[in-house]
Design a protein around this motif. Structure first.
Motif, PDB file in Angstrom:
ATOM      1  N   GLY A 205      40.955  54.393  53.308  1.00  0.00           N
ATOM      2  CA  GLY A 205      41.317  54.859  51.981  1.00  0.00           C
ATOM      3  C   GLY A 205      41.815  53.750  51.076  1.00  0.00           C
ATOM      4  N   PHE A 206      41.702  54.011  49.777  1.00  0.00           N
ATOM      5  CA  PHE A 206      42.166  53.085  48.747  1.00  0.00           C
ATOM      6  C   PHE A 206      42.895  53.891  47.677  1.00  0.00           C
ATOM      7  N   GLY A 207      43.948  53.337  47.149  1.00  0.00           N
ATOM      8  CA  GLY A 207      44.682  54.065  46.121  1.00  0.00           C
ATOM      9  C   GLY A 207      45.871  53.278  45.610  1.00  0.00           C
ATOM     10  N   HIS A 208      46.901  54.020  45.185  1.00  0.00           N
ATOM     11  CA  HIS A 208      48.091  53.393  44.601  1.00  0.00           C
ATOM     12  C   HIS A 208      49.355  54.148  45.017  1.00  0.00           C
ATOM     13  N   TYR A 209      50.417  53.378  45.191  1.00  0.00           N
ATOM     14  CA  TYR A 209      51.754  53.939  45.334  1.00  0.00           C
ATOM     15  C   TYR A 209      52.462  53.817  43.984  1.00  0.00           C
ATOM     16  N   HIS A 210      52.966  54.936  43.479  1.00  0.00           N
ATOM     17  CA  HIS A 210      53.776  54.956  42.265  1.00  0.00           C
ATOM     18  C   HIS A 210      55.213  55.243  42.706  1.00  0.00           C
ATOM     19  N   GLU A 211      56.133  54.307  42.460  1.00  0.00           N
ATOM     20  CA  GLU A 211      57.453  54.396  43.079  1.00  0.00           C
ATOM     21  C   GLU A 211      58.579  54.152  42.080  1.00  0.00           C
ATOM     22  N   THR A 212      59.757  54.627  42.450  1.00  0.00           N
ATOM     23  CA  THR A 212      60.993  54.257  41.770  1.00  0.00           C
ATOM     24  C   THR A 212      61.946  53.706  42.823  1.00  0.00           C
ATOM     25  N   TYR A 213      62.879  52.879  42.376  1.00  0.00           N
ATOM     26  CA  TYR A 213      63.807  52.205  43.286  1.00  0.00           C
ATOM     27  C   TYR A 213      65.220  52.316  42.721  1.00  0.00           C
ATOM     28  N   GLU A 214      66.178  52.314  43.638  1.00  0.00           N
ATOM     29  CA  GLU A 214      67.579  52.374  43.254  1.00  0.00           C
ATOM     30  C   GLU A 214      68.395  51.381  44.082  1.00  0.00           C
ATOM     31  N   SER A 215      69.467  50.898  43.466  1.00  0.00           N
ATOM     32  CA  SER A 215      70.396  50.003  44.152  1.00  0.00           C
ATOM     33  C   SER A 215      71.801  50.334  43.678  1.00  0.00           C
ATOM     34  N   GLU A 216      72.428  51.280  44.340  1.00  0.00           N
ATOM     35  CA  GLU A 216      73.771  51.730  43.962  1.00  0.00           C
ATOM     36  C   GLU A 216      74.797  51.122  44.910  1.00  0.00           C
ATOM     37  N   GLY A 217      75.293  49.953  44.542  1.00  0.00           N
ATOM     38  CA  GLY A 217      76.303  49.298  45.357  1.00  0.00           C
ATOM     39  C   GLY A 217      75.800  48.858  46.713  1.00  0.00           C
ATOM     40  N   GLY A 218      74.516  48.602  46.835  1.00  0.00           N
ATOM     41  CA  GLY A 218      73.957  48.180  48.117  1.00  0.00           C
ATOM     42  C   GLY A 218      72.561  47.629  47.922  1.00  0.00           C
TER      43      GLY A 218
END
Length: 243
Positions: A205-218
């Motif tokens: 398969g071929f495709g895309h990952y659409h992501e969000t990221y967080e960094s709350e005190g770590g």
């Protein structure tokens, strides 16, 4: 000495006649005023001087001053021109409200998070995978025929059920990461995966990952993930178990 003899005396400054074809009026007229009376170099020598004028340093100066015009320089000149004209280009501006150094560090750390994500999935290292996800991560695999899962425990349980029997290979590349604040970011990754199940049943398969990221005190972690597909081959989406 008689008068007649004295009259035969010639001036030593008189130019003697030369042998060869006589010069025509046409050829005299074609000679510019600047070259009259000057010795002319052979044609082969003049051609060599012309080649010397088109030397490498002068080619480079001409290419640069032309502002993008490549004349007879070939691939090497085109590459040099690209490097010369882009070297002073302004870098892509950082996200609004985020210091450039902070954004650069965040992008580097997020790339490491995604690299560990791929390795954890393919080696079935579920503890390592958990460390890359927020506790309340939201994973949408409907683009591959899978469910929407909420929470790292639910997502990892799903992968253990669907991928533990398979040999998997995930490749991610061409990341587009934007740091939206000192503690949040978004990203899109192009991906390719190969899933090989017992009995030689497999999917590419071929495709895309659409992501969000967080960094709350770590450390940075994946807060949401949506998988979309561009192409899958050869089995149906219902048999890929979302991955």
């Amino acid at each position: 000495m008689t008068t007649t003899q004295r009259g035969r005396r010639t001036d030593s400054r008189t130019t003697p006649e030369t042998s060869g074809p006589a010069r025509t009026a046409t050829s005299d007229a074609s000679v510019s005023n600047e070259t009259v009376g000057r010795p002319q170099a052979p044609l082969s020598h003049r051609a060599g001087l012309a080649r010397g004028w088109w030397s490498a340093p002068k080619r480079r100066r001409l290419l640069l001053s032309a502002g993008g015009l490549v004349i007879g320089g070939g691939a090497a000149s085109a590459l040099w021109l690209h490097q010369a004209t882009t070297a002073g280009a302004d870098p892509e501006p950082p996200s609004e409200g985020v210091e450039p150094a902070v954004a650069a560090t965040a992008v580097a750390e997020i790339k490491q998070v995604k690299a560990r994500y791929f390795r954890a999935v393919d080696t079935k290292d579920w503890e390592l995978l958990e460390a890359q996800l927020t506790d309340d991560v939201v994973v949408d695999t409907t683009g591959s025929g899978g469910p929407v899962l909420v929470g790292s425990d639910a997502f990892i349980a799903f992968l253990q059920l669907t991928l533990s029997p398979a040999t998997t290979v995930h490749h991610g590349h061409s990341p587009e990461i934007e740091v939206t604040s000192p503690t949040t970011a978004t990203g899109v990754w192009a991906m390719q995966d190969l899933l090989v199940y017992p009995g030689e049943s497999r999917v590419l398969g071929f495709g895309h990952y659409h992501e969000t990221y967080e960094s709350e005190g770590g450390p940075w972690r994946i807060a949401s993930l949506k998988l979309t597909r561009v192409h899958m081959d050869p089995i149906s989406q219902q048999e890929t178990f979302g991955m």
